[in-house]
Design an enzyme around this catalytic site. Structure first.
Site, mmCIF file in Angstrom:
data_model
loop_
_atom_site.group_PDB
_atom_site.id
_atom_site.type_symbol
_atom_site.label_atom_id
_atom_site.label_comp_id
_atom_site.label_asym_id
_atom_site.label_seq_id
_atom_site.Cartn_x
_atom_site.Cartn_y
_atom_site.Cartn_z
ATOM 1 C CE LYS A 239 -4.231 -1.690 1.594
ATOM 2 N NZ LYS A 239 -5.042 -1.479 2.207
ATOM 3 N NE ARG A 274 -8.908 -8.645 0.186
ATOM 4 C CZ ARG A 274 -7.969 -7.204 -0.430
ATOM 5 N NH1 ARG A 274 -7.183 -6.419 -0.688
ATOM 6 N NH2 ARG A 274 -8.153 -7.969 -1.659
#
Length: 306
Positions: A239, A274
């Site tokens: 991210k 995840r």
């Protein structure tokens, strides 16, 4: 919805093997492998949107130790356009069917915030629903009734606004307290509709309506969220905030930053990670489990003889 089958026309999903758990039991951290079926996801858009490519990637992730695969046909990156339920199903169903045929015992999750998509996905063999539009109120009110009826695990992710608006809604005093309060409010909706509390997982929504600094603060306070009693799913993979810290603009080059976040998340109580890079993160999780979980012992020939 065009030529798409309706849920009533679809077969019920086959049950998992008797020895296959539906949810983590706390003995070790689970790893969820990301399978994006979109052309525009931020780090792997267009790589796995064809059934053949998706099946191969699913096989690689399962072989690397993934406990559950998360299939997503609607991009949720900042600025992404929403394509609608019919287009989402057109992307999702060929891959979901192909993966289920190729890997009949795999635990499958579908990443969607639309109840209409979720209902079809469950009928086609999905076991979990992963909803990125939780926030303080469910984006699709029909989702709660569906989850209550299906009895499936449901990942409630914190978010504010949609993909275009969320960056402008990263306004918090105490980000940990506010995320917790908003997840509790959405959880109240679920429970009032009849969703079983043991089917709800929380995702703090790293990168969604949060600045880099707020993401770091939230990670430091994950134990406060875990104290509310719902298993935490944490999704830091590749991210933007990791790229900011590392000064690394290439999402696929953020593996080691992702691994560091995953290790911290486990130490703060995460139950599921995840990620895109399943193999390295499975190793990270096993080592972090051995370090952080007091009831876990490393079982190996060396350990047995020591």
């Amino acid at each position: 919805m065009g030529g798409t089958c309706t849920p009533a026309m679809l077969p019920a999903a086959d049950p998992l093997p008797a020895d296959r758990p539906l949810l983590p039991d706390g003995s070790r951290t689970w790893v969820m492998g990301i399978l994006n079926l979109t052309p525009d996801s931020f780090s792997d858009g267009g790589r796995f949107d064809r059934p053949e490519a998706a099946v191969r990637q699913a096989g690689r992730m399962l072989a690397a130790g993934a406990d559950v695969l998360d299939l997503g046909a609607q991009s949720t990156r900042p600025g992404a356009n929403e394509i609608g339920a019919e287009a989402e199903l057109e992307r999702l169903l060929p891959v979901l069917r192909a993966v289920r045929r190729a890997h009949p015992t795999a635990l499958l999750s579908v990443d969607t915030f639309r109840a209409a998509v979720a209902e079809v996905a469950l009928a086609e063999g999905a076991h979990w629903l992963n909803d990125v539009r939780g926030g303080s109120a469910l984006r699709d009110p029909a989702m709660a009734a569906l989850v209550a009826t299906a009895g499936c695990p449901y990942v409630l992710m914190h978010n504010r606004g949609d993909s275009r608006a969320m960056d402008g809604l990263a306004l918090y005093g105490d980000v940990v307290a506010e995320v917790t309060a908003e997840l509790l409010a959405a959880t109240g909706q679920l429970l009032a509709t009849g969703v079983r509390p043991d089917r709800i997982l929380w995702d703090p929504g790293l990168g969604f309506a949060k600045t880099s600094e707020q993401n770091l603060e939230l990670l430091g306070g994950l134990d406060r969220l875990a104290a509310e009693g719902f298993p935490l799913l944490v999704g830091p993979s590749r991210k933007r905030f990791i790229g900011t810290v590392l000064d690394e603009p290439r999402p696929r080059a953020r593996l080691w930053g992702t691994a560091a976040v995953c290790a911290l998340a486990i130490s703060r109580g995460a139950a599921v990670l995840r990620v895109h890079d399943v193999g390295p993160i499975v190793q990270t999780a096993r080592m972090a489990d051995a370090l952080c979980r007091q009831d876990l012992r490393v079982r190996s020939p060396e350990a047995a003889s020591s």
